[in-house]
Design an enzyme around this catalytic site. Sequence first.
Site, mmCIF file in Angstrom:
data_model
loop_
_atom_site.group_PDB
_atom_site.id
_atom_site.type_symbol
_atom_site.label_atom_id
_atom_site.label_comp_id
_atom_site.label_asym_id
_atom_site.label_seq_id
_atom_site.Cartn_x
_atom_site.Cartn_y
_atom_site.Cartn_z
ATOM 1 N N SER A 32 9.714 8.705 -15.004
ATOM 2 C CA SER A 32 9.282 7.328 -15.257
ATOM 3 C C SER A 32 8.900 7.132 -16.714
ATOM 4 O O SER A 32 8.165 7.935 -17.303
ATOM 5 C CB SER A 32 8.067 6.995 -14.383
ATOM 6 O OG SER A 32 8.438 6.957 -13.037
ATOM 7 N N ASP A 64 5.923 -3.693 -15.485
ATOM 8 C CA ASP A 64 5.744 -2.237 -15.359
ATOM 9 C C ASP A 64 6.006 -1.539 -16.694
ATOM 10 O O ASP A 64 6.709 -0.533 -16.760
ATOM 11 C CB ASP A 64 6.649 -1.669 -14.257
ATOM 12 C CG ASP A 64 6.263 -0.235 -13.871
ATOM 13 O OD1 ASP A 64 5.103 0.154 -14.139
ATOM 14 O OD2 ASP A 64 7.128 0.492 -13.347
ATOM 15 N N HIS A 82 2.848 2.204 -14.618
ATOM 16 C CA HIS A 82 2.312 3.052 -13.555
ATOM 17 C C HIS A 82 2.094 4.498 -14.017
ATOM 18 O O HIS A 82 1.431 5.262 -13.319
ATOM 19 C CB HIS A 82 3.203 2.995 -12.298
ATOM 20 C CG HIS A 82 4.539 3.685 -12.450
ATOM 21 N ND1 HIS A 82 5.695 2.983 -12.660
ATOM 22 C CD2 HIS A 82 4.898 4.990 -12.389
ATOM 23 C CE1 HIS A 82 6.722 3.825 -12.704
ATOM 24 N NE2 HIS A 82 6.245 5.060 -12.548
#
Length: 545
Positions: A388, A305, A272
């Site tokens: 992230s 992910d 992402h």
Amino acid sequence: MNEGRPTKAKWWSRPRPGAVGADSAPAHLTEPDPAHPVAPSRGTGGGAEPDTPEAQAHPGDAHGPERPMGVPGLVPGPADAEPAPGAGGGAAPAAGVHADAEAVPPPGIPAQGGAPFGAPPAGAGSAGPAESAPLDPWRNYDPWAAPGSPQRYGHLQQNGPFQQNGVAVPTAAERRRRARKALVLGAVALALVSGGVGGAVGAYLERNGGLTDIELPQAAKEAPGRAPDSVAGIAAHALPSVVTLHVHGSEEDGTGTGFVLDGAGHILTNNHVIEPAGGSGTITVTFSGGQSAKARVVGHDSGYDLAVVKVSGVHGLAPMPLGNSDSVQVGDPVVAIGAPFDLANTVTSGIISAKERPITAGGEKGDGTDVSYVDALQTDAPINPGNSGGPLLDSRARVIGINSAIRSADSGSDLGTGQAGSIGLGFAIPVNQAKRVAEELINTGRATHPVIGVTLDMNYAGDGARVAAKATGGGAPVTADGPGARAGIRAGDVITEVDGTRVHSGEELIVKTRAHRPGDRLRLTVRRGGTDRTVTLVLGSADGD
């Protein structure tokens, strides 16, 4: 002339030897009344009686005619006649005048006790005072001396203790006393001024901390090294391998974190993070030292992910060592490094709060293709949007997880899409899973997913994961000759455990399955018609997106 003279309270006379009335002088002095001067006495100086021709020729004075006695300032009168012959005797005082009454001196001569004024010294004639006698304003005043002579008035102007204006000239003792008094007063004044100045200075110093600049105590400089297992030691070892990614796409931008996998320039991050770039966007990688380089996408997988990008032309890269997530225990200390809200090289610390925490993240497309299923490590180390893709490190500065999601107060869980902050619920992809996916992405550009070969009913509200009655598009819910079919699983069966661990939903079953590699053997507990039974199967493989 025998006139009374005023007295002063602090002066005492010394009677002159042979003076009339010397033995009968009063013990104290009195101030005469200026309005009632003492009447002149007759015959007190000796000589002719008042009825004699001399007395008649000079009324009021047995020694001759009345003579002015001068003016203040001790200036002699205009014409002082010689005293009568034989003066100086002990004639009786005139009637009505007491023998003890003091004679009044000429104007300007202060009064003092002693012999009656005008009485010559014993044995003295009309000549001046004895040469051997010291000059004294009372003893040495000689009314029989020649007018204007020093023996009569001059010595008073030269040696007397009085000025010509009648004010007393201070003696040496008085001057010393006055000097001491002035010195004492000056010292008191100086003390008062000094006290005031000192108080003002003290107040200033108290407010301003003294006359010099304040220098606060400080510890000496210490060696920069830290214990390798401390947070500082872990951060120092890991920071050169951590990078910040800035992604620019046609519709949106994003910021995230990654870390170096090898010397060839491969960098692992979250899917992402790089997703906004799409097929035409740009990705810029900035290293901890400030050097930047463009990167390209090697491969990505939304189900895990995870994504791998690569930089070129960068030398001296420091690969991040990888740990083993299967060895992690709850309570182990961990350190997270990332760029929360684009604050690069941010270091936080915490512990492992839980293991094998099934989570799902993503799903923004609405078709479920971008949903990630993670059997995650839970940590309380603060991680926020921008963290992230960054590493979660153990006490040896080895990667044990990739920070991917948080649970926030507004129920958001995707670090890449929300702006909610950390509340101490962070989740990381275990490094064992990330390592396998990264290797597949580098080697083939795609990642494979382990599968059971069944379609699940995601709307089932009961406990466990139920096999759907039919697949999407109307096909069979159990893939023919797939792992599930070979293990005897049928439509409507409910899978309640995986390797002895309870599962409560279809998402949890997917998470548990994807935590394994294709070819791994699983033991499943299946409930059918109220009866539980155990089946064993070998996971198959499916290409990811």
